[in-house]
Design a protein around this motif. Sequence first.
Motif, PDB file in Angstrom:
ATOM      1  N   GLN A  61     -15.903  70.068   6.637  1.00 14.00           N
ATOM      2  CA  GLN A  61     -14.992  69.373   7.543  1.00 14.00           C
ATOM      3  C   GLN A  61     -15.096  67.851   7.435  1.00 14.00           C
ATOM      4  N   TYR A  62     -15.931  67.377   6.517  1.00 13.76           N
ATOM      5  CA  TYR A  62     -16.004  65.943   6.245  1.00 13.76           C
ATOM      6  C   TYR A  62     -15.259  65.663   4.946  1.00 13.76           C
ATOM      7  N   ALA A  63     -14.276  64.783   5.010  1.00 14.98           N
ATOM      8  CA  ALA A  63     -13.410  64.550   3.851  1.00 14.98           C
ATOM      9  C   ALA A  63     -13.945  63.476   2.908  1.00 14.98           C
ATOM     10  N   HIS A  64     -14.771  62.584   3.427  1.00 12.38           N
ATOM     11  CA  HIS A  64     -15.212  61.439   2.630  1.00 12.38           C
ATOM     12  C   HIS A  64     -16.734  61.376   2.609  1.00 12.38           C
ATOM     13  N   TRP A  65     -17.267  61.101   1.411  1.00  9.85           N
ATOM     14  CA  TRP A  65     -18.716  61.120   1.222  1.00  9.85           C
ATOM     15  C   TRP A  65     -19.172  59.905   0.428  1.00  9.85           C
ATOM     16  N   GLY A  66     -20.378  59.454   0.743  1.00 14.54           N
ATOM     17  CA  GLY A  66     -21.006  58.439  -0.072  1.00 14.54           C
ATOM     18  C   GLY A  66     -21.769  59.075  -1.227  1.00 14.54           C
ATOM     19  N   GLN A  67     -22.432  58.234  -2.020  1.00 13.12           N
ATOM     20  CA  GLN A  67     -23.163  58.705  -3.186  1.00 13.12           C
ATOM     21  C   GLN A  67     -24.580  59.132  -2.862  1.00 13.12           C
ATOM     22  N   GLY A  68     -25.072  58.746  -1.712  1.00 13.91           N
ATOM     23  CA  GLY A  68     -26.400  59.166  -1.298  1.00 13.91           C
ATOM     24  C   GLY A  68     -27.462  58.104  -1.529  1.00 13.91           C
ATOM     25  N   THR A  69     -28.528  58.197  -0.739  1.00  9.55           N
ATOM     26  CA  THR A  69     -29.693  57.331  -0.897  1.00  9.55           C
ATOM     27  C   THR A  69     -30.943  58.204  -0.788  1.00  9.55           C
ATOM     28  N   GLN A  70     -31.895  57.976  -1.703  1.00 13.18           N
ATOM     29  CA  GLN A  70     -33.058  58.849  -1.791  1.00 13.18           C
ATOM     30  C   GLN A  70     -34.122  58.444  -0.782  1.00 13.18           C
ATOM     31  N   VAL A  71     -34.627  59.440  -0.085  1.00  7.32           N
ATOM     32  CA  VAL A  71     -35.762  59.257   0.825  1.00  7.32           C
ATOM     33  C   VAL A  71     -36.894  60.147   0.337  1.00  7.32           C
ATOM     34  N   THR A  72     -38.050  59.545   0.098  1.00  8.97           N
ATOM     35  CA  THR A  72     -39.219  60.298  -0.346  1.00  8.97           C
ATOM     36  C   THR A  72     -40.374  60.019   0.605  1.00  8.97           C
ATOM     37  N   VAL A  73     -40.918  61.086   1.160  1.00  8.80           N
ATOM     38  CA  VAL A  73     -42.025  60.959   2.112  1.00  8.80           C
ATOM     39  C   VAL A  73     -43.268  61.570   1.480  1.00  8.80           C
ATOM     40  N   SER A  74     -44.281  60.758   1.290  1.00  9.86           N
ATOM     41  CA  SER A  74     -45.524  61.234   0.669  1.00  9.86           C
ATOM     42  C   SER A  74     -46.511  61.684   1.743  1.00  9.86           C
ATOM     43  N   SER A  75     -47.297  62.680   1.375  1.00  7.80           N
ATOM     44  CA  SER A  75     -48.271  63.229   2.336  1.00  7.80           C
ATOM     45  C   SER A  75     -49.596  62.488   2.274  1.00  7.80           C
TER      46      SER A  75
END
Length: 122
Positions: A108-122
């Motif tokens: 139901q979302y017509a428009h999208w960005g390219q994304g941004t990476q999130v990395t969480v280290s333990s």
Amino acid sequence: QVQLVESGGGLVQAGGSLRLSCAASGRTFSTYAMGWFRQAPGKEREFVAAISRSGYNTYYADCVKGRFTISRDNAKNTVLLQMNSLKPEDTALYYCAAGLMPTTIEIQYAHWGQGTQVTVSS
């Protein structure tokens, strides 16, 4: 039409915080509900949070409720995702999306960005 560009991703230790930003082009930003989704490697894209056109109503996935906050500034054509108490399982590519309703349903979302990476280290 609206074009979306995410920023603010990066590498952070567990327990840390990040703030994602999504900048929208065009003068119709306030007519769109906005959502954040994420996709981890080998998994399907999933709903994270959504906000109504006015910003008055917000919605969250159970797994981020109490840790993430979505907000928007219609004057600046920007939607934010403040992420606190991050966990390794929050590691994913985070997408901003625009649609008619603040729904949890991806299609139901017509428009999208390219994304941004999130990395969480333990």
